[in-house]
Design an enzyme around this catalytic site. Structure first.
Site, mmCIF file in Angstrom:
data_model
loop_
_atom_site.group_PDB
_atom_site.id
_atom_site.type_symbol
_atom_site.label_atom_id
_atom_site.label_comp_id
_atom_site.label_asym_id
_atom_site.label_seq_id
_atom_site.Cartn_x
_atom_site.Cartn_y
_atom_site.Cartn_z
ATOM 1 C CE LYS A 24 39.535 36.756 32.071
ATOM 2 N NZ LYS A 24 40.615 36.994 31.263
ATOM 3 C CB SER A 38 43.730 37.661 31.248
ATOM 4 O OG SER A 38 43.160 37.542 32.673
#
Length: 202
Positions: free
Chosen positions: A104, A58
């Site tokens: 993230k 991701s």
């Protein structure tokens, strides 16, 4: 009085030299040093900094699956643009067996608004378009019905996070996760340690 009378004469030993060393004294001192190092390491890697491994794609191409990162925790306050590790997020997303840590990028912090325009692949924070040279590719509208929302108001004490690989990231855009409470933040990724060819500041 002769000031040298109190000094040991040649061939004589002082009291300290005469006293035999206790059996095991060396081992005891070594154990003290070892335990001190262990305690210092525990404090360091729980309160100041810690290591974590990137799991998944991701954050491509900024971070890659399997990379070992140094995370700074002490006194950390999240800021827009930081890459952070979130420990044991409060939901179990599809494909997960249990809550897990994720890494993230912070897009917005408490009190800010986030808008995503999938037609242009653009993210706006407080109405200002973000310049995002770090994303892997142009962002498209996700297929998942849980990621159809395009406007968020980030609560105080929370952060809105997204992966740099927008088309392969389950993040705050997913209604099952949404903005994440800052209590879940372990710290900021500051240094890539392994593999060696990826070594350097994040």
């Amino acid at each position: 009085m002769d000031e040298y009378n109190d000094l040991p004469q040649s061939g004589e030993e002082t009291e300290a030299e005469q006293k035999p060393r206790r059996p095991g004294a060396g081992l005891y001192e070594w154990l003290q040093l070892f335990l001190g190092c262990v305690v210092a390491a525990v404090v360091l890697f729980n309160c100041v900094a810690r290591l974590t491994r990137v799991d998944g794609s991701s954050m491509d191409n900024t971070l890659q699956d399997g990379e070992i990162m140094l995370i700074w925790s002490l006194g950390y306050i999240p800021k827009q643009g930081d890459i952070v590790v979130l420990n044991k997020t409060p939901v179990v997303l599809p494909g997960w067996n249990e809550p897990r840590a994720i890494i993230k990028r912070v897009i917005a912090t408490g009190g800010q608004t986030v808008d995503v325009d999938y037609n242009t692949g653009t993210v706006y924070v407080d109405g200002q378009r973000l310049d995002e040279p770090y994303i892997k590719e142009e962002m498209y509208l996700p297929y998942a019905s849980t990621m159809s929302q395009t406007h968020w108001e980030v609560p105080e004490g929370s952060v809105f996070v997204m992966g740099d690989n927008r088309n392969g990231s389950t993040d705050s855009r997913d209604e099952q996760l949404g903005p994440v409470d800052t209590d879940y933040i372990l710290g900021r990724a500051v240094l890539a340690l392994w593999p060696i060819e990826r070594f350097g500041a994040v």
